[in-house]
Design an enzyme around this catalytic site. Sequence first.
Site, PDB file in Angstrom:
ATOM      1  CD1 TRP A 132      -2.548   1.979   1.517  1.00 12.67           C
ATOM      2  CD2 TRP A 132      -3.264   0.361   0.138  1.00 12.67           C
ATOM      3  NE1 TRP A 132      -3.776   2.349   1.019  1.00 12.67           N
ATOM      4  CE2 TRP A 132      -4.240   1.381   0.180  1.00 12.67           C
ATOM      5  CE3 TRP A 132      -3.499  -0.758  -0.676  1.00 12.67           C
ATOM      6  CZ2 TRP A 132      -5.426   1.328  -0.568  1.00 12.67           C
ATOM      7  CZ3 TRP A 132      -4.678  -0.817  -1.406  1.00 12.67           C
ATOM      8  CH2 TRP A 132      -5.622   0.211  -1.349  1.00 12.67           C
ATOM      9  CG  ASP A 188      -1.257  12.079  -2.598  1.00  6.89           C
ATOM     10  OD1 ASP A 188      -0.856  10.900  -2.675  1.00  6.89           O
ATOM     11  OD2 ASP A 188      -2.064  12.546  -3.415  1.00  6.89           O
ATOM     12  CD  GLU A 191      -5.122   5.411   0.245  1.00  6.76           C
ATOM     13  OE1 GLU A 191      -5.969   4.837  -0.438  1.00  6.76           O
ATOM     14  OE2 GLU A 191      -4.792   5.030   1.374  1.00  6.76           O
ATOM     15  CD  GLU A 192      -3.602   8.670  -7.150  1.00 12.40           C
ATOM     16  OE1 GLU A 192      -4.558   8.045  -7.619  1.00 12.40           O
ATOM     17  OE2 GLU A 192      -3.382   9.865  -7.410  1.00 12.40           O
ATOM     18  CD  GLU A 416     -13.732   6.950  -4.732  1.00 12.32           C
ATOM     19  OE1 GLU A 416     -13.556   6.457  -5.874  1.00 12.32           O
ATOM     20  OE2 GLU A 416     -13.051   6.633  -3.749  1.00 12.32           O
TER      21      GLU A 416
END
Length: 565
Positions: A132, A188, A191-192, A416
């Site tokens: 992750w 960030d 999550e990238e 979302e």
Amino acid sequence: MRRFLLTLLAVKAVCSTYVATESPISKAGLLANIGSSGSLSSGAYPGIVIASPSTTNPNYLYTWVRDSSLVFKTLIDQYTLGQDTSLRSLIDSFVQAEATIQQVTNPSGTVSTGGLGEPKFYINETAFEGPWGRPQRDGPALRSTAIITYADWLIADGNTSHVTGTLWPVLQLDLDYVANNWNQTTFDLWEEIDSSSFFTTAVQHRALRQGASLATAIGQTTSASQYTTQADNLLCFLQSYWTPSPGFMTANTGGGRSGIDANTVLASIHTFDVNAGCDDTTFQPCSDKALSNLKTYVDSFRNIYSINFGIIANAAVATGRYQEDVYQGGNPWYLATFAVAEQLYDALIVWNKQGSLTITSTSLGFFQQFDTSLTIGTYTTSSSTFTSLMSAIKTFADGFVAVSAQYTPSDGSLSEQYSRSNGSPLSAIDLTWSYASALTVSAARAGQTSASWGANGLTVSSSCLTSNAPTVSIEFNVNATTLLGENIYLTGSVSALTNWGTSNPILLSSVSYPIWSTTVNLPANTEIQYKYIRIYNGQVTWESDPNNEFTTGASGAQTLNDVWR
Ligand SMILES: *[C@@H]1O[C@H](CO)[C@@H](O)[C@H](O)[C@H]1NC(C)=O
Ligand SMILES: *[C@@H]1O[C@H](CO)[C@@H](O)[C@H](O)[C@H]1NC(C)=O
Ligand SMILES: *[C@@H]1O[C@H](CO)[C@@H](O)[C@H](O)[C@H]1NC(C)=O
Ligand SMILES: *[C@@H]1O[C@H](CO)[C@@H](O)[C@H](O)[C@H]1NC(C)=O
């Protein structure tokens, strides 16, 4: 004109109706995603927030520290503002769940070796061991902010013992983590990207200010001074994300994208402090920098989502995370579109409160969307400019809610994303954070604010950016015809430009005569004054007044093309 007026009234009506019907649906949708009794969160432990009930494409049946903390901040605000007194035991179970999760050893480490930066866990409070984007250092900061809001209320309510005995041990772990690790890279909030991230820096700064003030209130003076010192450093670092042209906060220092990102709008609304006025050091929603940033951000979606095509250039549009987004099709997100409206409502609250608004050269472009004849200045309640701008900005804000309303299915559920081509809901269903964002935008529209966090009166230390300061590469070009044997030099207001020295100025190259050129590294985010000079047989001739002036960017390179004056 009449048709135009009808459209405005229609936007307002759509928005009011939507807010009235969507708020209870969002509240119920949010509560359904919290264990152990939430109707869509079976298996989640008490106080655990699931991100969404979706288990495939995408699988969001996890608990993220960021999402959970933002969701509980919304609930804690409702509780502490006296709007929903039934939430107390749920809030207590959240604190207990987070206290448990803090201690779970995970791929980021143990509680004392970095494990607090772990972004997500299984909903039974065990570690997720798969690959992750970790660590994500906004989580501990957001969790502190939520719990401190509760702690401050408890102290005012005479229950200091619960704060010192139960909340402080949880808070101290998170706040120490933030104080000790803020100056390391982080993934960030999307999550990238692993670099420094504006949202993370902004919420870390806020958390440490609140932490210092709580620590002082309960006699933890060593922590208080440590948090204040690091908050001062964070506030300094926060300034470095500003990119003067076209005027936006660069979301991430890495990643190789435009840097224009909902990250920054979310940072502004989640660090809003109604007592801080339009302060631009903390990027308050009505600050000139945050408004310029908002325009840059919104405009970046006008030409990329087909549902926005044909919408006039100063009306609300669907917005998403960032223009280069491809995740799940890279569509608009409800929470991003709501965030635009929320920033504007927050700004309106402050302008109303202070009875004036100020247009600076930085925010002029934002304001000129509503009236191209506007000029720099301060406009008070007694001016027609103030009245018409307040009304136009309210309509603009309502427009973003109306866009979300248009693309919300009739049962009010919020996923979302919604499709960039036809507006239909996409990606994870019933996203808890989407519901929280619908609640906070409604509260802001109604003029509600949460407790101040101490953003008023902060100043950036004058020396802070010079020690470790980043630089930018500036290419100077000047068109100057010269006599044979005469040369062109550069001098200016900073040491890299010899502090106006004429005995050792920087010689320019005449390779592209009559263009004389040189490239110099200058401190980032700094206002620079400079002049070219000619020297012929030892005789110095200065360019005529005034000095040339510009401000360096946060990073990268800039080119200046001048003509000798
Ligand atoms: C927790 O949940 C995960 C994912 O569903 C599962 O693999 C694991 O066995 C569970 N652990 C416990 C202790 O229940
Ligand atoms: C203080 O708050 C805690 C948490 O809600 C509660 O359990 C406790 O009864 C409260 N104590 C008092 C004296 O109100
Ligand atoms: C650490 O702080 C310095 C000084 O503000 C800054 O230049 C640097 O980019 C920071 N690094 C990270 C990863 O936050
Ligand atoms: C330099 O300035 C002169 C005089 O203004 C102009 O004629 C010429 O085109 C300029 N040269 C370049 C390369 O810009």
